[in-house]
Design a protein around this motif. Structure first.
Motif, PDB file in Angstrom:
ATOM      1  N   CYS A 235       0.831  -1.208   0.000  1.00  0.00           N
ATOM      2  CA  CYS A 235       0.000   0.000   0.000  1.00  0.00           C
ATOM      3  C   CYS A 235       0.866   1.259   0.000  1.00  0.00           C
ATOM      4  O   CYS A 235       0.551   2.258  -0.683  1.00  0.00           O
ATOM      5  N   GLU A 236       1.967   1.221   0.778  1.00  0.00           N
ATOM      6  CA  GLU A 236       2.870   2.375   0.804  1.00  0.00           C
ATOM      7  C   GLU A 236       3.456   2.635  -0.579  1.00  0.00           C
ATOM      8  O   GLU A 236       3.555   3.792  -1.041  1.00  0.00           O
TER       9      GLU A 236
ATOM     10  N   ALA B 171       2.879   5.856  -2.896  1.00  0.00           N
ATOM     11  CA  ALA B 171       4.027   6.649  -3.345  1.00  0.00           C
ATOM     12  C   ALA B 171       3.962   6.892  -4.851  1.00  0.00           C
ATOM     13  O   ALA B 171       4.422   7.928  -5.349  1.00  0.00           O
ATOM     14  N   ARG B 172       3.394   5.942  -5.607  1.00  0.00           N
ATOM     15  CA  ARG B 172       3.263   6.109  -7.071  1.00  0.00           C
ATOM     16  C   ARG B 172       1.989   6.836  -7.452  1.00  0.00           C
ATOM     17  O   ARG B 172       1.714   7.040  -8.620  1.00  0.00           O
ATOM     18  N   GLY B 173       1.180   7.161  -6.409  1.00  0.00           N
ATOM     19  CA  GLY B 173      -0.064   7.865  -6.705  1.00  0.00           C
ATOM     20  C   GLY B 173      -1.173   6.946  -7.182  1.00  0.00           C
ATOM     21  O   GLY B 173      -2.172   7.438  -7.725  1.00  0.00           O
ATOM     22  N   ASP B 174      -1.023   5.646  -6.991  1.00  0.00           N
ATOM     23  CA  ASP B 174      -2.036   4.681  -7.440  1.00  0.00           C
ATOM     24  C   ASP B 174      -3.085   4.515  -6.336  1.00  0.00           C
ATOM     25  O   ASP B 174      -2.818   3.923  -5.289  1.00  0.00           O
TER      26      ASP B 174
ATOM     27  N   LEU C 170      -4.959  -0.652  -5.026  1.00  0.00           N
ATOM     28  CA  LEU C 170      -4.884  -0.234  -3.634  1.00  0.00           C
ATOM     29  C   LEU C 170      -6.087  -0.776  -2.842  1.00  0.00           C
ATOM     30  O   LEU C 170      -5.941  -1.250  -1.714  1.00  0.00           O
ATOM     31  N   ARG C 171      -7.279  -0.683  -3.466  1.00  0.00           N
ATOM     32  CA  ARG C 171      -8.479  -1.198  -2.790  1.00  0.00           C
ATOM     33  C   ARG C 171      -8.349  -2.698  -2.522  1.00  0.00           C
ATOM     34  O   ARG C 171      -8.737  -3.189  -1.462  1.00  0.00           O
TER      35      ARG C 171
ATOM     36  N   ARG D  59      -7.456  -7.174   1.338  1.00  0.00           N
ATOM     37  CA  ARG D  59      -6.687  -8.333   1.784  1.00  0.00           C
ATOM     38  C   ARG D  59      -6.148  -8.128   3.203  1.00  0.00           C
ATOM     39  O   ARG D  59      -6.080  -9.076   4.003  1.00  0.00           O
ATOM     40  N   MET D  60      -5.736  -6.903   3.524  1.00  0.00           N
ATOM     41  CA  MET D  60      -5.286  -6.608   4.880  1.00  0.00           C
ATOM     42  C   MET D  60      -6.411  -6.838   5.895  1.00  0.00           C
ATOM     43  O   MET D  60      -6.200  -7.413   6.959  1.00  0.00           O
TER      44      MET D  60
END
Length: 534
Positions: free
Chosen positions: A327-328, A332-335, A340-341, A346-347
């Motif tokens: 996620c970090e 950082a890539r702006g995604d 990301l979702r 999953r987390m």
């Protein structure tokens, strides 16, 4: 010492009314019109109040004795004289209560064998001395003939002693919050109806059929008291003794028994009651020890379960760390889109998995509950040997994985891992003293039947001696100097909770067999490349 409770006005009123009522009810076969009767439950009520509330209750008891004599017996002597005799009785009961308060702790009264025996001894000796003083005062006042002193003493002592021993426990429980809860728990069950029925039948046999056989069937009255004591402990014994005592008094009144016969029956009633109390205390003690042992076993399982918990929870925590790092990088890539979702979801799933593991462990500690789920046998055994691979290398132990049938167990994975860890740990300890090159442990499995799998743990150690095999699974029995003797006990309990069993074979090397039911069975395969050698 007993804690002295605060005596409220309604407690005083209840003592006076209760004492007068019990004195009136038990005023049967009075000797010379005095309060010398074969049964004196009022004395038990007065003693309980003085024991619980202290000297102030003794003053209320003295008032109750005077009122009872005035209402029930119309004051057999002049008021000043009877006032002195009532004060003498009150002082005697206060002395008995004071000795009980000094000798017995509040929780020990009637609750253990020592407390029971001391209570009976104090009551018997105390009522005897009180009876001597009371009857001597009556004789001095010429209220009884001079030659009747011994007869009056025996009758008054038996009535007082029987009344206190039989009735004091039930009065104590009725005035105590925890005691009332115990009585309510028994009285509100269907068993209470059976207790009453058995008591009535026993009374009918003893006094109905027994009347034609010179009452030789009196011994059947043991049945309701022993049964209630064996079933519900001391609470049941108290209820049983109370029901039988009330039944005896009602029967002898209905049948018109003479005073001497009633006195003999009351003496036997003391034996009945004490036997019931003894059995009840033993039953309660056994239940208490059993409950403590179960709790000890669950707490001892904490160490065993902790290893399985650490292994099980390591995977979701590792996954959480990986997904967090992902996620970090995405942020950082702006995604901030679908990837990301997905990582966040999953987390969340892994956190739920970790929480579920902790919850199952908590439930096991509290109630011993198991959560069954399909578990592949190959996966289970492979994980077990993997945990000991590094230890095998360090100790020069050859750890073999033998043939394993491809089947699925319906089991609590954490608990079965505890059993396997314990068996493998014991096997490693057994071969520790063997010379290098002769240290080996083998974990294998085979189908014992169509619905039962046998997991076999063998080691090259000395094996289990025949004399030790009989006690191997007993709690707190261990061959290790530092062992608690609980590992195998817990392991067998877990196996049996799953519908299986755990056995040890007496042989020239160590052999333990864990039998578990399977959910489904397929072909047997041989695990290749699963040996871990030093």
């Amino acid at each position: 010492m007993f804690p002295t409770l605060r005596l409220a006005w309604h407690d005083v009123l209840l003592l006076i009314l209760g004492y007068v009522f019990l004195d009136w009810v038990s005023y049967i076969h009075p000797l010379y019109g005095l309060n010398i009767t074969p049964w004196s439950p009022a004395a038990a009520l007065g003693l309980v109040y003085v024991l619980r509330y202290g000297p102030r209750a003794a003053l209320a008891l003295g008032v109750a004795i005077l009122i009872a004599d005035a209402w029930v017996r119309h004051l057999p002597a002049a008021l000043p004289l009877w006032f002195g005799i009532s004060a003498l009785l009150t002082a005697g009961y206060w002395a008995i209560a004071a000795i009980l308060r000094r000798r017995l702790a509040g929780t020990a009264l009637f609750m253990d064998l020592r407390g029971l025996l001391e209570w009976v001894a104090i009551v018997a000796v105390g009522t005897l001395l009180n009876s001597i003083a009371f009857v001597s005062a009556l004789s001095f006042a010429r209220l009884i003939p001079g030659g009747a002193w011994i007869d009056a003493l025996v009758r008054y002592w038996v009535g007082d002693c029987v009344g206190i021993i039989v009735c004091m426990p039930v009065f104590w429980m009725l005035l105590d919050e925890r005691g009332r809860a115990k009585l309510r728990a028994v009285c509100t069950t269907w068993r209470m109806a059976l207790y009453l029925l058995v008591t009535l039948i026993s009374l009918w046999v003893a006094f109905g059929i027994g009347a034609q056989a010179n009452y030789k069937y009196f011994y059947v009255l043991f049945l309701p008291i022993v049964w209630t004591a064996a079933r519900d402990g001391l609470t049941g014994a108290v209820l049983g003794a109370t029901m039988v005592q009330l039944g005896i008094i009602g029967s002898v009144q209905l049948l018109g028994f003479p005073a001497l016969t009633v006195l003999e029956i009351q003496t036997l009633m003391v034996v009945l009651a004490l036997l019931g109390f003894f059995i009840g205390i033993v039953v309660d003690e056994r239940q208490r020890v059993s409950a403590e042992l179960r709790q000890t076993l669950r707490l001892a399982a904490a160490g065993e379960m902790a290893g399985a918990l650490a292994h099980e929870i390591n995977q979701p925590l590792t996954a959480l760390s990986a997904y967090g790092a992902a996620c970090e990088q995405l942020l950082a890539r702006g995604d901030t889109g679908e990837r990301l979702r997905d990582a966040v979801q999953r987390m969340v799933a892994e956190s739920h998995r970790a929480a579920d593991v902790v919850r199952r462990l908590r439930d096991f500690f509290r109630t011993g509950a198991t959560q069954l789920e399909p578990v592949a046998l190959r996966e289970l055994l492979s994980a077990a040997t993997g945990l000991f691979a590094e230890k095998a290398k360090q100790q020069d132990i050859v750890l073999h994985s033998g043939d394993v049938p491809e089947c699925t167990l319906l089991a609590d994975r954490l608990q079965i891992e505890v059993v396997l860890r314990n068996l493998l740990s014991n096997a490693f300890d057994a071969v520790a003293d063997e010379p290098r090159g002769k240290r080996s442990v083998t974990l294998s499995a085979h189908m014992e039947s169509q619905k039962l799998v046998c997991i076999r743990v063998e080691d090259s150690g000395a094996g289990v001696p025949a004399e030790l095999a009989a006690h191997l699974f007993e709690a707190f029995h261990s061959s290790k100097a530092s062992g608690l003797g609980l590992g195998l006990t817990i392991s067998r309990a877990i196996a049996e909770a799953h519908g299986g069993s755990l056995v040890a074979e007496a042989a020239d090397h160590g052999i333990f067999k864990l039998f578990l039911p399977v959910e489904g069975t397929r072909s047997t395969i041989t695990t290749q490349g699963a040996d871990h050698a030093a």
